[in-house]
Design an enzyme around this catalytic site. Structure first.
Site, PDB file in Angstrom:
ATOM      1  N   GLU A  74      -1.243  -9.343   6.979  1.00  0.00           N
ATOM      2  CA  GLU A  74      -1.281  -9.191   8.444  1.00  0.00           C
ATOM      3  C   GLU A  74      -2.227 -10.191   9.109  1.00  0.00           C
ATOM      4  OE1 GLU A  74       0.355  -5.155   9.683  1.00  0.00           O
ATOM      5  OE2 GLU A  74      -1.542  -4.656   8.721  1.00  0.00           O
ATOM      6  N   ASN A 128      -4.116   7.166   5.021  1.00  0.00           N
ATOM      7  CA  ASN A 128      -3.563   6.385   6.125  1.00  0.00           C
ATOM      8  C   ASN A 128      -2.047   6.531   6.171  1.00  0.00           C
ATOM      9  OD1 ASN A 128      -4.389   4.258   8.177  1.00  0.00           O
ATOM     10  ND2 ASN A 128      -2.684   3.204   7.173  1.00  0.00           N
ATOM     11  N   GLU A 129      -1.552   6.907   7.312  1.00  0.00           N
ATOM     12  CA  GLU A 129      -0.107   6.942   7.567  1.00  0.00           C
ATOM     13  C   GLU A 129       0.688   7.479   6.381  1.00  0.00           C
ATOM     14  OE1 GLU A 129       0.985   3.053   9.041  1.00  0.00           O
ATOM     15  OE2 GLU A 129       0.298   3.592  11.051  1.00  0.00           O
ATOM     16  N   PHE A 179      -1.632 -12.628  10.946  1.00  0.00           N
ATOM     17  CA  PHE A 179      -1.293 -12.975  12.325  1.00  0.00           C
ATOM     18  C   PHE A 179      -1.220 -11.751  13.244  1.00  0.00           C
ATOM     19  CE2 PHE A 179       0.086 -16.855  10.180  1.00  0.00           C
ATOM     20  CZ  PHE A 179      -0.653 -17.762  10.925  1.00  0.00           C
ATOM     21  N   HIS A 180      -1.645 -10.622  12.728  1.00  0.00           N
ATOM     22  CA  HIS A 180      -1.730  -9.440  13.595  1.00  0.00           C
ATOM     23  C   HIS A 180      -2.977  -9.614  14.466  1.00  0.00           C
ATOM     24  CE1 HIS A 180      -1.019  -5.084  14.429  1.00  0.00           C
ATOM     25  NE2 HIS A 180      -2.281  -5.186  14.805  1.00  0.00           N
ATOM     26  N   ARG A 210       0.879  -1.175   0.000  1.00  0.00           N
ATOM     27  CA  ARG A 210       0.000   0.000   0.000  1.00  0.00           C
ATOM     28  C   ARG A 210       0.911   1.217   0.000  1.00  0.00           C
ATOM     29  NH1 ARG A 210      -1.414  -0.810   6.420  1.00  0.00           N
ATOM     30  NH2 ARG A 210       0.659  -1.575   6.808  1.00  0.00           N
ATOM     31  N   GLU A 225      -4.576   3.754  16.458  1.00  0.00           N
ATOM     32  CA  GLU A 225      -4.322   2.319  16.285  1.00  0.00           C
ATOM     33  C   GLU A 225      -3.347   1.838  17.339  1.00  0.00           C
ATOM     34  OE1 GLU A 225      -2.680   1.071  12.569  1.00  0.00           O
ATOM     35  OE2 GLU A 225      -4.050   2.289  11.387  1.00  0.00           O
TER      36      GLU A 225
END
Ligand code: GAL
Length: 673
Positions: A356, A154-155, A358-359, A116, A308
Site C-alpha cells: 500500500e 483487524n477486519e 501509494f495509499h 494478511r 479508518e
C-alpha cells in the site's frame, strides 16, 4: 460511566488520528511523528495492527522494547493508544511450523503467504498462538498510561474450508440442531438424496458438481461469521481479564457480507467502521451515509468510531483518484454528522514500500509541507471546536431493514427466480430518496425493536425468520407504515418456501396472494398506471398478484399482466402497508417513497434544501447540532435553519439562513426549546 464515556473524556471529545506503524521506521522518525501529531492535534492512534512478526520474531521470543519506547513516547506527547492485538497478520514462521493455519479456499487450494488475514479462524493452533501473543501484550501494557482502547485484530473476514473448519462446523451444527433428523429436515436433504446418517459425514461446502444445497450454504455463512466472532471474543476476554475498564472493539468494513455485524456489535464497546468511499463515484457519499447510519444503529444509536478512512487516494482499485481539496474534511464531517465519535485514518505516515505504498496518509510521501497535511491539521483544529458534539445521539422515525440472513439468502445461493439480485443496490435504492429528502433513518435487523418508528422500509426481504415476520407484522398492526418491495417473505429461516402461496410470510400483511414470480426478460419494459393518473415504467420483475384485502395503487397498463396490481396498499390493523411488486423507474419509486413517508406523518426537518446538501442532526438534552454539508463542488446553497444559533466551525451567530459555498460545511448549535 461507560467505558466509552471514559474514553471520550480522555480524548476530550472526538478521537483524531490513525493507524500508526512505527515498526516500519527508525526511532528518529518516531520523534518527528509525535512532533507532527501534536501539530495536527492528533490525540489517538491505533498501534501495532500488523506487528506480530516484529513483536514475536521467533516462536516464544519477544521484542517488546521498541513498543515500550513508542508507547512512552506517545504518552509523553498526549496521544492515547488504541492498542491492537496483531493477530490479523500471523508471522511467516507460524505458517511454516503449522501450514494448516492457512485458510483453504472453496476450491480446495490453500492461500499462499504474502498478504494478511491468512488464517483459518477455526484452527486450534491459530487460536492458541493468537491467545498467547494477546496475553503477552495484555500482561505488558494493560496498565500502561497510554492505553485507552483495545483494537482486537483487524477486519475479521477469512472464510476457510479446512479440516479444522469442518470439525468446528459440525460442532456448531450439533449445537444448533441437536439431532441429525432436525438438520436433515432443515436442509431438505431428501431432495437429491443428500440424507446424512452420521455427523462425521458433514463437511464444509466445497464446490459441488453444480449447485450447493442452499441451507447448507446458508448455515456455513452463519457458522463462518460465528467462528470469526469466537476468535474476537477469545481475545477480548483475555484483555478484559487483565483490566475491565478499557473499551474493546474491532474494526468492521463497509457493506461486508461475510460477518453478521448485528451479532457482533453487542460484544463490543463501540461499533467501528473502516470506509473508503470512492472519490471517482459521484454518489459514494450516499452509500457512505447509509453505512454510517448502520454503524450508529448497530449498538442502538450509540456513537460509533470511524476507525479508518483515507486522507486522499487509496491504492486498491485500478484507478485511484485523489480526494479533491475539501472533500476529506467534508467526508469526515459527514461521518460525525451521523454519529461518529472519531475521525481516524489509515494510516499516519505513508509506507515507503509494501503493497500500500501509494495509499495516502496523514503524512504523505511529500511530507508535512503538503496539501494533505495542511488539510489534516485544519481538520484537527475543527474537531477541537466540535468537541461538545461528541457523545450526542440522534432520533429518527424511519427505519430500514438491513439483515445479513436476508443478504445471504438473496446472494449466496443459486436457484432463485433470478440470480442477479444485489442486496446492497436494492437497499441503496430505498435509502437514497430518504437521504435526498434529508430524513433521518435508522437501520434495523429482523430482530430489532420497532416500536419507536413510524415507517419501516423492507427492501427485498426474501429470507426472513418467524421472529422477524412477527415483529414486522406487529409493527403494522400497531399502527406503523410498512413499505415493502417485491420478493419478500418468501422463505423461512431454513431457506424453505413458506406454505400457502407467495409471499408466505406476508400474504395477510400485503393483502394479496402471488401466483407466480415473473422475472422480466432483458430489455422488457412495462407501463404502470397509478390511480391518480400518473404513468411510470417498470422493468426487471413482476408478480402475478391477486388482491385479497389490498387495493391497487398502481396497475400494469400493458403486457400479459395488464390490469393486475403493481403497487398494493393494504390497511392492516391500525397500520398501512405499501407493497411494490415491480422495479419501478427511479423517479416514480422515489415519489412513492416520499408520499408513503409523508402520509405516515414523519416530521420533515429540512424542506426546500437541495439534495446535494446533506443535513443531519445530533443532540443532547440542551442542544441540537445541525450538520449542513454541501457535497457539490460547483453549486452553493442557502439553507434555512429553524432559529438562532452558533456555527461551531466559525464561532459566528447564525439566524434564519445559512449560506454554504461549494463543498462548504456548517455545524449549527441550536438551543433546545
Ligand atoms: C483497510 C485495512 C488497512 C488498510 C486499508 C487501506 O481495509 O484495515 O490495513 O489496508 O484498508 O487499504
Amino acid at each position: 460511566m461507560t467505558r466509552m464515556d471514559a474514553f471520550r473524556s480522555r480524548v476530550k471529545g472526538f478521537a483524531f488520528g490513525g493507524d500508526y506503524n512505527p515498526e516500519q521506521w527508525e526511532p528518529a522518525v518516531w520523534r518527528e511523528d509525535v512532533r507532527l501529531m501534536r501539530e495536527a492535534g492528533v490525540n489517538a492512534v491505533s498501534l501495532g495492527v500488523f506487528a506480530w512478526a516484529s513483536l514475536e520474531p521467533e516462536p516464544g521470543k519477544y521484542t517488546f522494547g521498541w513498543l515500550d519506547e513508542v508507547m512512552d513516547l506517545l504518552h509523553d506527547n498526549g496521544v492515547s493508544v488504541n492498542l491492537a492485538t496483531p493477530t490479523a497478520a500471523p508471522p511467516v514462521w507460524l505458517t511454516h511450523l503449522h501450514p494448516e493455519v492457512f485458510p483453504i479456499r472453496e476450491d480446495g487450494q490453500p492461500f499462499g503467504f504474502g498478504n494478511r488475514l491468512h488464517y483459518d479462524p477455526s484452527s486450534p493452533i491459530y487460536r492458541e498462538y493468537a491467545a498467547n501473543i494477546t496475553t503477552k501484550l495484555a500482561e505488558r501494557y494493560s496498565f500502561h498510561p497510554a492505553l485507552a482502547m483495545w483494537h482486537i485484530s483487524n477486519e475479521y473476514g477469512p472464510t476457510a474450508y479446512n479440516e479444522a473448519a469442518a470439525v468446528n462446523f459440525r460442532r456448531w451444527l450439533r449445537r444448533k440442531y441437536g439431532d441429525l433428523d432436525a438438520l436433515n429436515e432443515a436442509w431438505t436433504t431428501r431432495f437429491w438424496g443428500q440424507i446424512y446418517t452420521d455427523w462425521d459425514q458433514i463437511d464444509v461446502p466445497h464446490i459441488p458438481r453444480t449447485w450447493m444445497n442452499p441451507t447448507r450454504r446458508l448455515d456455513f455463512k452463519r457458522f463462518t461469521s460465528d467462528a470469526l466472532l469466537e476468535c474476537y471474543i477469545a481475545e477480548r476476554d483475555i484483555v478484559r481479564s487483565f483490566r475491565d475498564d478499557i473499551p474493546v472493539m474491532t474494526n468492521f468494513m463497509r457493506f461486508f457480507r461475510h460477518a453478521d455485524y448485528w451479532k457482533w456489535a453487542p460484544e463490543e464497546d463501540a461499533a467501528a467502521l473502516d470506509i473508503y468511499p470512492n472519490p471517482a463515484e459521484a454518489d459514494s457519499h450516499v452509500s457512505a451515509a447509509f453505512n454510517y447510519d448502520l454503524f450508529r444503529s448497530l449498538k442502538g444509536g450509540q456513537p460509533w468510531m470511524l476507525m479508518e478512512q483515507s486522507s486522499s487516494a487509496v491504492s486498491q482499485w485500478k484507478l485511484n483518484v485523489v480526494k479533491e481539496p475539501g472533500r476529506m474534511r467534508l467526508g469526515s464531517l459527514a461521518a460525525m454528522a451521523r454519529g461518529a465519535d472519531s475521525v481516524m485514518f489509515f494510516q499516519w505516515r505513508a509506507s515507503r514500500g509494501g503493497q500500500e505504498r501509494f495509499h495516502s496518509a496523514m503524512v504523505p510521501h511529500s511530507g508535512p509541507d503538503s496539501r494533505t497535511f495542511r488539510e489534516i491539521t485544519d481538520l484537527g483544529r475543527e474537531l477541537e471546536l466540535l468537541a461538545p458534539v461528541a457523545g450526542t445521539t440522534s432520533r429518527s422515525e424511519i427505519a430500514i431493514l438491513f439483515d445479513w440472513d436476508g443478504w445471504w439468502g438473496l446472494e449466496e445461493v443459486f436457484g432463485l427466480p433470478r440470480n442477479d439480485f444485489s442486496y446492497t443496490d436494492t437497499v441503496m435504492r430505498h435509502y437514497t430518496p430518504l437521504w435526498e429528502r434529508h430524513y433521518p433513518v435508522d437501520v434495523v435487523s429482523a430482530a430489532s425493536a420497532l416500536e419507536s418508528y413510524k415507517v419501516l422500509v423492507v427492501p427485498n426481504a426474501y429470507l426472513i425468520d418467524d421472529e422477524g415476520v412477527r415483529r414486522i407484522t406487529e409493527f403494522a398492526r400497531n399502527g406503523g407504515t410498512v413499505l415493502m418491495s417485491f420478493f419478500s417473505g418468501v422463505v423461512d429461516g431454513d431457506n424453505r418456501v413458506r406454505p400457502n402461496g407467495y409471499p408466505g410470510a406476508f400474504r395477510e400483511l400485503i393483502g394479496a396472494k402471488i401466483d407466480e414470480y415473473w422475472p422480466a426478460r432483458p430489455h422488457e419494459e412495462f407501463a404502470v398506471d397509478f390511480a391518480d393518473g400518473r404513468r411510470a415504467s417498470a422493468t426487471w420483475w413482476r408478480e402475478d398478484l391477486h388482491l385479497e384485502t389490498g387495493t391497487a395503487l398502481a396497475a400494469y397498463a400493458d403486457g400479459l399482466l395488464a390490469g393486475r396490481a403493481a403497487v398494493v396498499e393494504n390497511r392492516y390493523g391500525a397500520g398501512r402497508v405499501v407493497y411494490v411488486a415491480t422495479l419501478l423507474e427511479q423517479a416514480a419509486f422515489d415519489a412513492l417513497v416520499a408520499e408513503t413517508v409523508e402520509a405516515a406523518g414523519v416530521r420533515r426537518h429540512f424542506e426546500g434544501v437541495p439534495a446535494h446538501v446533506e443535513c443531519s442532526v445530533r443532540g443532547d438534552d440542551a442542544y441540537e447540532y445541525v450538520f449542513l454539508l454541501n457535497h457539490s463542488g460547483e453549486l452553493g446553497a442557502s439553507v434555512p435553519v429553524g432559529g438562532e444559533g452558533t456555527d461551531l466551525l466559525t464561532g459566528e451567530a447564525v439566524s434564519g439562513q445559512v449560506e454554504l459555498e461549494p463543498l462548504g460545511a456548517a455545524v449549527i448549535r441550536l438551543a433546545r426549546a
